[in-house]
Design an enzyme around this catalytic site. Structure first.
Site, PDB file in Angstrom:
ATOM      1  N   ASP A   1      -0.499 103.223  34.175  1.00 34.47           N
ATOM      2  CA  ASP A   1      -1.825 102.943  34.575  1.00 34.47           C
ATOM      3  C   ASP A   1      -2.916 103.998  34.659  1.00 34.47           C
ATOM      4  OD1 ASP A   1      -3.988 101.545  35.865  1.00 34.47           O
ATOM      5  OD2 ASP A   1      -3.334 101.390  37.854  1.00 34.47           O
TER       6      ASP A   1
ATOM      7  N   ASN B   1      -6.529 101.210  37.866  1.00 40.14           N
ATOM      8  CA  ASN B   1      -7.165  99.916  38.199  1.00 40.14           C
ATOM      9  C   ASN B   1      -6.126  98.896  38.583  1.00 40.14           C
ATOM     10  OD1 ASN B   1      -6.418  99.357  35.600  1.00 40.14           O
ATOM     11  ND2 ASN B   1      -8.239  98.171  34.995  1.00 40.14           N
TER      12      ASN B   1
ATOM     13  N   GLN C   1      -4.106  97.622  36.717  1.00 38.43           N
ATOM     14  CA  GLN C   1      -3.596  96.768  35.779  1.00 38.43           C
ATOM     15  C   GLN C   1      -3.180  97.827  34.369  1.00 38.43           C
ATOM     16  OE1 GLN C   1      -7.246  94.391  34.257  1.00 38.43           O
ATOM     17  NE2 GLN C   1      -7.792  93.940  36.529  1.00 38.43           N
TER      18      GLN C   1
ATOM     19  N   ASP D   1     -18.330  71.544  37.035  1.00 42.88           N
ATOM     20  CA  ASP D   1     -17.189  72.107  36.821  1.00 42.88           C
ATOM     21  C   ASP D   1     -15.902  70.994  37.007  1.00 42.88           C
ATOM     22  OD1 ASP D   1     -17.634  75.482  37.577  1.00 42.88           O
ATOM     23  OD2 ASP D   1     -19.179  74.183  38.095  1.00 42.88           O
TER      24      ASP D   1
ATOM     25  N   SER E   1     -28.346  68.734  42.571  1.00 47.54           N
ATOM     26  CA  SER E   1     -27.209  67.927  41.719  1.00 47.54           C
ATOM     27  C   SER E   1     -26.931  69.082  40.608  1.00 47.54           C
ATOM     28  CB  SER E   1     -27.712  66.681  41.043  1.00 47.54           C
ATOM     29  OG  SER E   1     -26.623  66.210  40.821  1.00 47.54           O
TER      30      SER E   1
ATOM     31  N   GLY F   1     -27.006  73.644  35.871  1.00 49.76           N
ATOM     32  CA  GLY F   1     -25.837  74.340  35.520  1.00 49.76           C
ATOM     33  C   GLY F   1     -25.596  75.545  34.406  1.00 49.76           C
TER      34      GLY F   1
ATOM     35  N   ASP G   1     -27.448  78.196  34.640  1.00 54.08           N
ATOM     36  CA  ASP G   1     -28.090  79.625  35.446  1.00 54.08           C
ATOM     37  C   ASP G   1     -27.512  80.934  35.014  1.00 54.08           C
ATOM     38  OD1 ASP G   1     -26.154  77.938  36.902  1.00 54.08           O
ATOM     39  OD2 ASP G   1     -26.606  79.119  38.817  1.00 54.08           O
TER      40      ASP G   1
ATOM     41  N   GLU H   1     -14.380  83.753  33.676  1.00 54.51           N
ATOM     42  CA  GLU H   1     -15.275  82.774  33.968  1.00 54.51           C
ATOM     43  C   GLU H   1     -15.974  82.365  32.346  1.00 54.51           C
ATOM     44  OE1 GLU H   1     -19.305  81.566  36.383  1.00 54.51           O
ATOM     45  OE2 GLU H   1     -18.861  83.840  35.985  1.00 54.51           O
TER      46      GLU H   1
END
Length: 648
Positions: free
Chosen positions: A22, A26, A28, A216, A262, A380, A382, A577
């Site tokens: 490493d 980090n 990882q 989602d 909504s 959704g 944004d 994401e």
């Protein structure tokens, strides 16, 4: 050859691994680390004496992940199978999603998880007490949570009733004491034979999003159903039905500051997919009836009435109510916008925000800006330059495609499941003929206002300027998912639109041409080029297959899954994401306003991200076994398809 089993001392091996491999510190092990990429482990049969090399980023990062989990479980030593370290990456990621990630993201609002589900990373108010708001009329829930609060003197849970009528003014008034909104519960008998309540389960997206979200949930449910987690998908439908009954809509998410907003509506398709899996259960038709009653109520009272319905075109818009500055954003999100106003009034930025929210300062331009900003968040998407400063005026192709799907689903379900007569809670009756007329009318409106024959794709319509827009968005393919495109229109979308959006890692959200140039005063927006999102992929895949374009669908699936798999292999099991679909090497790196959820972990990723997890396991059901083997070998898309073409 029999796979080796290694005897591993957890602490000393982890220390040696991190010290050697490493190199960027980090926690990882990735392709960017400059270590020797080799570590020796001793075998079980030799009591650790005979040692063999563990080589390469992938095996070493898998070792780090296994050691991290072992350490968290308090293990001093473990026996580790070599097959776990060199596991086919497609099998590994799919297994982790199925057996670990879903469980890590599952929530209930009851005694079992109260101290986890009430946590809100978005809460920037001074009041950090855990709080839950209960709808009027839910006395049993109120008493249940009060009792749980009394049992936990160390946990200062606040339990409060919502007002009979929820207004934008009231929602703004509690922005300084935000809370979780109660969801559906079941009556159960506990181990002591006492009747109590148990929260219906749901799956959260992950990262800073620790609540039940609207669209989602639909995407997540698709993955849950693939992985045979029908109970979770069913619970999410039932929670959305509860939201419509008590909060008037499927909420953006179940926090108090989302009560006016909504999100894109998917309830009918979500309920039908769950029903297909439970249809032989004795209460399955009751489940479907309640879901469709709720969807009809939402359709009529939210999406096809003021302020969302445009009276001139007859199309619908994202146009929620609300007052003030959205409190859930990061502290600096609106700083650049608001600082000139603070300077104008000769007050600090924080003081200006307070005065504007409280109505002490009137700024009509800001009122208009936040009207559109709230609409962007309801969409959704944004944020995006496609929608900025205009979203509340746009009749979008995405929303109107979804409403067409509602109309088609409701008509078909009333006709085939309820004998063409669905009795509503108020005694009124819904029949299929009315809904058939609605969908035919919407099809005509979509063709008239949103279809561009010259470009061969759908665009949004600006109801204020009364003209079609020209921003090229991947939402154009939602019309294929919904089934409202004609075969001719679908052919044009595939021939003319698809090449504009297809990138190395799948579909990009919008084109570079439409996004325009970036600069200091015009930064990246996360729903614009060059970023790709799981829901855009999923809806396009399903839409293409619906119209018979299986080859194009599989190619897009392969691109997306390859990009995810390669990042997973090269970057310590990462699942995030969203991705930069134009970057072959490090697509998880995102330079946009919210960064990337799911990237900041130490040692091992435990959750992935809700709809991205779903896209992976759903996508695997849409490719051939040959493609799956190629993905496991990390064969780049261009190489896979060129070799496939040569073979054919």
């Amino acid at each position: 050859m029999v796979p080796r089993k290694f005897l591993v001392d957890v602490n000393s091996t982890m220390q040696a691994l991190l010290e050697r491999e490493d190199t960027d510190g980090n926690m990882q092990i990735t392709i960017e680390d400059l270590g020797p990429k080799v570590l020796q482990l001793g075998t079980v049969n030799s009591n650790g004496f005979n040692k063999f090399d563990i080589r390469g980023t992938y095996m070493l990062s898998n070792l780090l992940q296994e050691l991290t989990l072992a350490k968290e479980y308090g293990r001093k030593s473990i026996i580790l199978d070599e097959q776990r370290l060199n596991e086919n990456p497609v099998n590994r990621l799919s297994r982790l999603i199925r057996t670990q990630f879903w469980d890590a993201l599952t929530r209930r609002i009851d005694a079992s998880l109260l101290e986890i589900v009430t946590v809100d990373p978005k809460n920037r108010s001074k009041d950090q007490k855990p709080r839950i708001y209960i709808p009027r009329g839910q006395r049993e829930q109120y008493d249940y949570y009060m009792e749980e609060a009394r049992k936990r003197p160390y946990f200062p849970l606040q339990v409060e009733y919502l007002p009979e009528k929820i207004t934008p003014e009231w929602v703004k008034s509690v922005n300084d004491k935000p809370g979780l909104l109660a969801l559906a519960m079941d009556k159960v008998v506990d181990a002591n034979g006492k009747e109590t309540l148990r929260g219906k389960p749901f799956v959260v997206p992950g990262g800073r999003f620790n609540e039940l979200y609207g669209w989602d949930s639909y995407m997540i449910a698709l993955g849950l159903l693939v992985d045979n987690r029908v109970d979770l998908a069913k619970g999410m439908v039932e929670n959305h039905v509860f939201e419509i009954k008590y909060y008037g809509k499927v909420l953006n998410a179940n926090r108090s500051y989302y009560l006016c907003r909504s999100q894109p509506p998917f309830l009918t398709d979500m309920a039908l997919r769950v029903y297909e899996r439970i249809q032989h259960a004795p209460d399955s038709l009751d489940f479907l009836r309640e879901a469709f009653r709720a969807a009809i109520k939402e359709y009529k009272e939210v999406w096809t009435s003021k302020p969302r319905l445009d009276p001139i075109t007859g199309l619908s818009r994202y146009r929620p109510e609300g007052l003030g500055i959205p409190p859930e954003t990061e502290a600096s999100h609106f700083a650049q916008l608001l600082q000139p106003y603070a300077d104008k009034h000769n007050v600090s930025l924080n003081e200006f925000q307070r005065m504007y929210n409280d109505g002490e300062i009137k700024e009509p331009k800001l009122d208009t800006y936040f009207l559109h900003d709230r609409a962007v968040r309801e969409s959704g998407h944004d944020t995006s330059y496609r929608l900025e400063n205009k979203c509340a005026d746009l009749a979008t192709i995405d929303l109107n495609s979804l409403l067409y799907k509602y109309e088609a689903d409701i008509a078909h379900t009333i006709r085939t499941k309820f004998g063409d007569k669905l009795v509503m809670e108020d005694g009124s009756v819904e029949t299929s003929a009315v809904w058939d007329r609605r969908l035919r009318k919407r099809k005509l409106l979509i063709d008239n206002y949103l279809w561009d024959e010259k470009e061969g794709m759908y665009f949004d319509y600006d109801t204020a300027k009364q003209k079609i827009t020209n921003y090229e968005s991947a939402t154009t393919f939602w019309a294929m998912w919904a089934g409202c495109a004609s075969p001719k229109q679908a052919a044009r979308l595939v021939a003319d639109a698809l090449p504009k959006f297809e990138e190395f890692g799948g579909l990009v959200s919008g084109t570079e041409k439409s996004r325009g140039k970036l600069g200091i005063d015009r930064p990246n927006r996360q729903w614009d080029y060059p970023y790709g999102w799981a829901p855009q992929q999923i809806l396009a895949w399903i839409g293409l297959i619906r119209y018979g374009y299986e080859e194009e669908a599989e190619r897009l699936v392969y691109r997306w899954l390859y990009m995810m798999t390669k990042a997973f292999v090269d970057y310590n099991g990462i699942v995030v994401e969203k991705y930069d679909v134009t970057r072959p090497v490090d697509p998880h790196r995102v330079d946009a306003e919210y960064g990337n959820q799911g990237a900041n972990f130490k040692g091992v990723a435990k959750e992935g991200f809700g709809w991205v997890n779903a896209s992976y396991n759903l996508g695997l059901t849409l490719v051939t076994s040959h493609a799956r083997r190629a993905l496991g070998a990390c064969t780049p898309p261009q190489l896979f398809y060129s070799s496939k073409a040569a073979f054919e």
